[in-house]
Write a protein that holds these residues in place. Structure first.
Motif, short mmCIF file in Angstrom:
data_model
loop_
_atom_site.label_atom_id
_atom_site.label_comp_id
_atom_site.label_asym_id
_atom_site.label_seq_id
_atom_site.Cartn_x
_atom_site.Cartn_y
_atom_site.Cartn_z
N GLU A 1 1.36 2.48 -9.12
CA GLU A 1 -0.34 2.42 -9.67
C GLU A 1 -0.38 0.82 -10.08
N SER A 2 0.73 0.24 -10.28
CA SER A 2 0.64 -1.29 -10.58
C SER A 2 0.31 -2.08 -9.26
N ASN A 3 1.02 -1.45 -8.27
CA ASN A 3 0.76 -1.98 -6.55
C ASN A 3 -0.51 -1.86 -6.24
N GLY A 4 -1.15 -0.73 -6.67
CA GLY A 4 -2.54 -0.41 -6.34
C GLY A 4 -3.47 -1.36 -7.02
N VAL A 5 -3.28 -1.34 -8.44
CA VAL A 5 -4.15 -2.39 -8.90
C VAL A 5 -4.16 -3.80 -8.55
N ALA A 6 -2.83 -4.26 -8.36
CA ALA A 6 -2.55 -5.70 -8.03
C ALA A 6 -3.30 -5.90 -6.62
N LEU A 7 -3.39 -4.94 -5.71
CA LEU A 7 -4.18 -4.99 -4.42
C LEU A 7 -5.40 -4.96 -4.45
N GLU A 8 -6.15 -4.07 -5.36
CA GLU A 8 -7.43 -4.40 -5.59
C GLU A 8 -7.73 -5.70 -6.34
N SER B 1 0.74 -1.44 -0.01
CA SER B 1 0.10 -0.01 0.25
C SER B 1 0.89 1.21 0.01
N ASP B 2 2.03 1.15 0.42
CA ASP B 2 3.07 2.45 0.69
C ASP B 2 4.48 2.34 0.13
N PRO B 3 4.42 1.97 -1.04
CA PRO B 3 5.77 1.72 -1.63
C PRO B 3 6.64 3.00 -1.94
N ILE B 4 7.35 3.37 -0.87
CA ILE B 4 8.02 4.78 -0.81
C ILE B 4 9.38 4.98 -1.72
N ALA B 5 9.78 3.87 -2.32
CA ALA B 5 10.95 3.88 -3.14
C ALA B 5 10.44 3.74 -4.70
N ASP B 6 9.25 3.75 -4.76
CA ASP B 6 8.63 3.56 -6.19
C ASP B 6 8.10 4.90 -6.44
N ASP C 1 -2.91 -8.93 5.82
CA ASP C 1 -1.71 -9.06 4.95
C ASP C 1 -0.63 -8.16 5.04
N GLY C 2 -0.73 -7.18 5.99
CA GLY C 2 0.36 -6.16 6.31
C GLY C 2 0.14 -4.89 5.31
N GLN C 3 -1.03 -4.63 4.80
CA GLN C 3 -1.31 -3.45 4.00
C GLN C 3 -1.79 -2.55 4.82
#
Lengths: 257, 393
Positions: free
Chosen positions: A63-70, A52-57, B294-296
């Motif tokens: 955006e791909s992280n957000g979509v993947a989590l959804e 949810s909070d990828p600070i190095a990216d 899941d740690g989110q």
């Protein structure tokens, strides 16, 4: 022998490492992408664990992280998808992610699962070295898992030595002070840094990442290290319309020729 | 058991510096230099001068007689609401801007939720003629318009954080990304006792002037430095850390931290981290964190933008785990009522954040001889819209 050591034993230059986010664009694309990448010529594959909070990216990978989590991607889902992957894919697989989801999954359990499915190494950018050495290392070693450290143009020589001393597999050379995907080229002022690291004759191979997006930047990176890592540009390529496998092979071909 | 930070930045099980290698040199530079800089006589002189003549310190310790009568104890208010810019936040930004100058930084970045820390940062940057960029969630920018314009009048650039939930957590992410991309000429002024070591301790120290003054003021008024209770609201926890700091190891003082329960701790709309959180890692430190299995990281909710944060400073996680501080949580409704009560009994409209601390009085019982200090961390001007929207006064 760890697959990464085997890779660098056989291939010392133009090693291509491609990153993608697990669960993107679709939840169940993981094995398709892995197989297509290997077939197309990727030497090493990095699977991003969405957070949810990828600070190095930068924006693309965020955006791909957000979509993947959804889409419902979790570590449990990912390990299930990776069951039996070693029957189909033989290149080294690295998991990249942030430390909190690993902590909640349980570090020991995470390492055991990695070993079980055939993951070779892990990159956790927000895991400090001393935490790794004091707490994580015994568990990583027990399960044959390598921890990949990052270095940047601001990393001191003494610290690079320390990182080299504690590294296995390879060292991830961040090309410039930036988040992922922030830059699309390699500039001249980076050559000092590349030369400085090259002259240190590190015991570990190096791969350059951040700002590598096409054949030109890949070639440039390969002049200065054993290979390079492409992330954001690949995510962009597979975000476009069209057949996933064709997009992947088209992209890899455009980079390595 | 002594409450103090160790050399790795840990308070017991919480703290540390979980940062990507890109930020390692910045954090090291701070860690290696800040103590020496802050302790130097010329820094102290400048800091104290600005706190006195610019911020308006010491802030009064005010005996709230009608409130005392109502709750059957002797209740004092630490009037941080009277600080320049309207809240305690400026104590920290004054300290950090001086530090940024000593470190030779030409630019400053900050994150802000409700805009109080952003305004306090923009203020000190204007004072020193330093370029200032403040990251603020797009959603927060829309609901805190006056503070956005205050920052702009002061010459700061306000950049919307458009990632994630577009609130404080994401503004913090964006500020950290900015710092990764601009590591050498920029200082990041974090607004609370959160973030990687040494930020939590550094911010707490700059805020510790609050408890230092309380001690001196109580000594003058009561002939003793220690009250029976010190009460403060906790989001990230900077005003609480400041009010508790010199009492951490005074066991006869009961520390009371008050969290925001939003619509209620079991509604899924709360920001009470010690009730709903588990140990985890956010923004560079290990702390209690609201998260999925899941740690989110989970998006919290509170009527108060300043308490609307999914984590808590590591020192507070430690105070909670060890039982050194007692934690209460207070709903939106209870806080708003307490805000109106303070307005009508003492003629002070508190910030909605601070109103949470007052609402906890209803959950406590006192002896008539008890001396209670409540940290009134900010004034309610910025929250007029919230009071009006709530409407029950």
């Amino acid at each position: 022998m760890n697959r990464i050591d085997k890779l660098f034993q056989d291939k010392k230059e133009r090693v291509l490492n491609v990153y993608f986010t697990a669960g993107y664009p679709q939840l169940n694309d993981t094995t398709t992408i892995l197989e297509a990448l290997e077939t197309s010529g990727a030497d090493l594959i990095e699977i991003g664990i969405p957070y949810s909070d990828p600070i190095a990216d930068g924006p693309t990978i965020q955006e791909s992280n957000g979509v993947a989590l959804e889409n419902g991607m979790t570590l449990k889902v990912l390990f299930n998808q990776l069951k039996g992957i070693r029957d189909k894919v033989s290149v080294p697989i690295v998991l990249m992610g942030y430390v909190n989801p690993i902590v909640q999954f349980g570090v020991e359990n995470f390492c055991a699962k990695c070993e079980e499915v055939g993951v070779d190494a892990v990159i956790l950018p927000d895991l400090p070295m001393f935490e790794y050495l004091e707490i994580y290392k015994p568990m990583f070693e027990k399960h044959g898992l390598y921890n990949i450290f990052l270095i940047t143009p601001q990393t001191s020589e003494a610290r690079i030595r320390q990182i080299d001393e504690n590294s296995n597999g390879f060292i991830y050379m961040v090309s410039s002070a930036s988040t992922t995907g922030a830059k699309t080229s390699i500039s001249l002022d980076q050559s000092d840094y590349f030369a400085r690291v090259k002259n240190m004759n590190l015991k570990n191979p190096t791969l350059i990442g951040f700002g590598i997006s096409n054949a030109e930047t890949f070639d440039k990176a390969c002049e200065n290290a054993n290979g390079a890592i492409i992330g954001s540009a690949f995510i962009k390529a597979i975000s476009e319309e069209g057949n996933l496998e064709e997009k992947i092979s088209g992209f890899v071909r455009s980079v390595i020729g | 058991m002594k409450i103090q930070v160790d050399e790795r930045g840990y308070y017991g099980n919480f703290g540390g510096a979980f940062i990507p290698e890109m930020l390692y040199p910045n954090i090291e530079e701070l860690r290696e230099n800040y103590e020496q800089i802050v302790q130097a006589p010329d820094f102290q002189k400048q800091f104290n001068h600005l706190l006195r003549d610019f911020v308006g310190r010491p802030t009064p310790l005010y005996l709230a007689e009608r409130l005392s009568e109502k709750y059957g104890a002797e209740i004092y208010l630490k009037r941080e609401d009277l600080c320049h810019t309207g809240a305690h936040k400026v104590n920290n930004t004054v300290g950090q801007i001086l530090l940024a100058q000593k470190l030779g930084k030409q630019k400053v970045i900050a994150e802000t939720g409700a805009g109080q820390h952003g305004v306090a940062t923009a203020t000190v940057c204007a004072l020193m003629g330093i370029e200032c960029i403040v990251y603020m969630g797009e959603v927060d920018m829309a609901r805190q318009k006056p503070n956005v314009e205050r920052m702009r009048i002061l010459g700061a650039e306000v950049r919307p954080a458009t990632s994630g939930s577009k609130t404080l957590k994401d503004a913090t992410n964006e500020a950290m990304r900015h710092w990764i991309n601009n590591p050498t000429d920029t200082h990041y002024i974090i607004g609370s006792v959160v973030g990687p070591h040494p930020y939590p301790e550094m911010v707490a120290r700059f805020q510790s002037v609050i408890s230092k003054e309380i001690k001196a003021q109580l000594l003058e008024k009561k002939g003793k430095e220690n009250p029976d209770y010190v009460i403060a609201c906790v989001g990230g926890g900077s005003n609480a850390a400041g009010a508790f700091y010199h009492y951490y190891n005074e066991e006869d003082v009961q520390l009371v931290a008050v969290e925001a329960a939003g619509l209620g701790n079991h509604t899924g709309e709360s920001a009470a981290t010690t009730v709903l959180g588990k140990p985890g890692i956010l923004h560079g430190s290990k702390t209690l964190l609201m998260q999925t299995e899941d740690g989110q990281v989970v998006e919290p909710y509170s009527i108060s933008a300043g308490l609307d944060y999914p984590g808590i400073g590591p020192v507070h996680a430690h105070l909670f785990e060890t039982g050194r501080a007692k934690f209460y949580s207070v709903t939106d409704e209870e806080a708003m009522k307490a805000g109106v009560l303070l307005s009508r009994t003492e003629g002070i409209i508190p910030a909605v954040e601070s109103a949470h601390a007052f609402a906890a009085l209803n959950q406590m019982t006192f002896n008539s001889s008890d001396v209670v200090v409540i940290n009134l961390s900010g004034r309610g001007d910025k929250d007029l819209e919230t009071y009006i929207k709530w409407g029950k006064y």
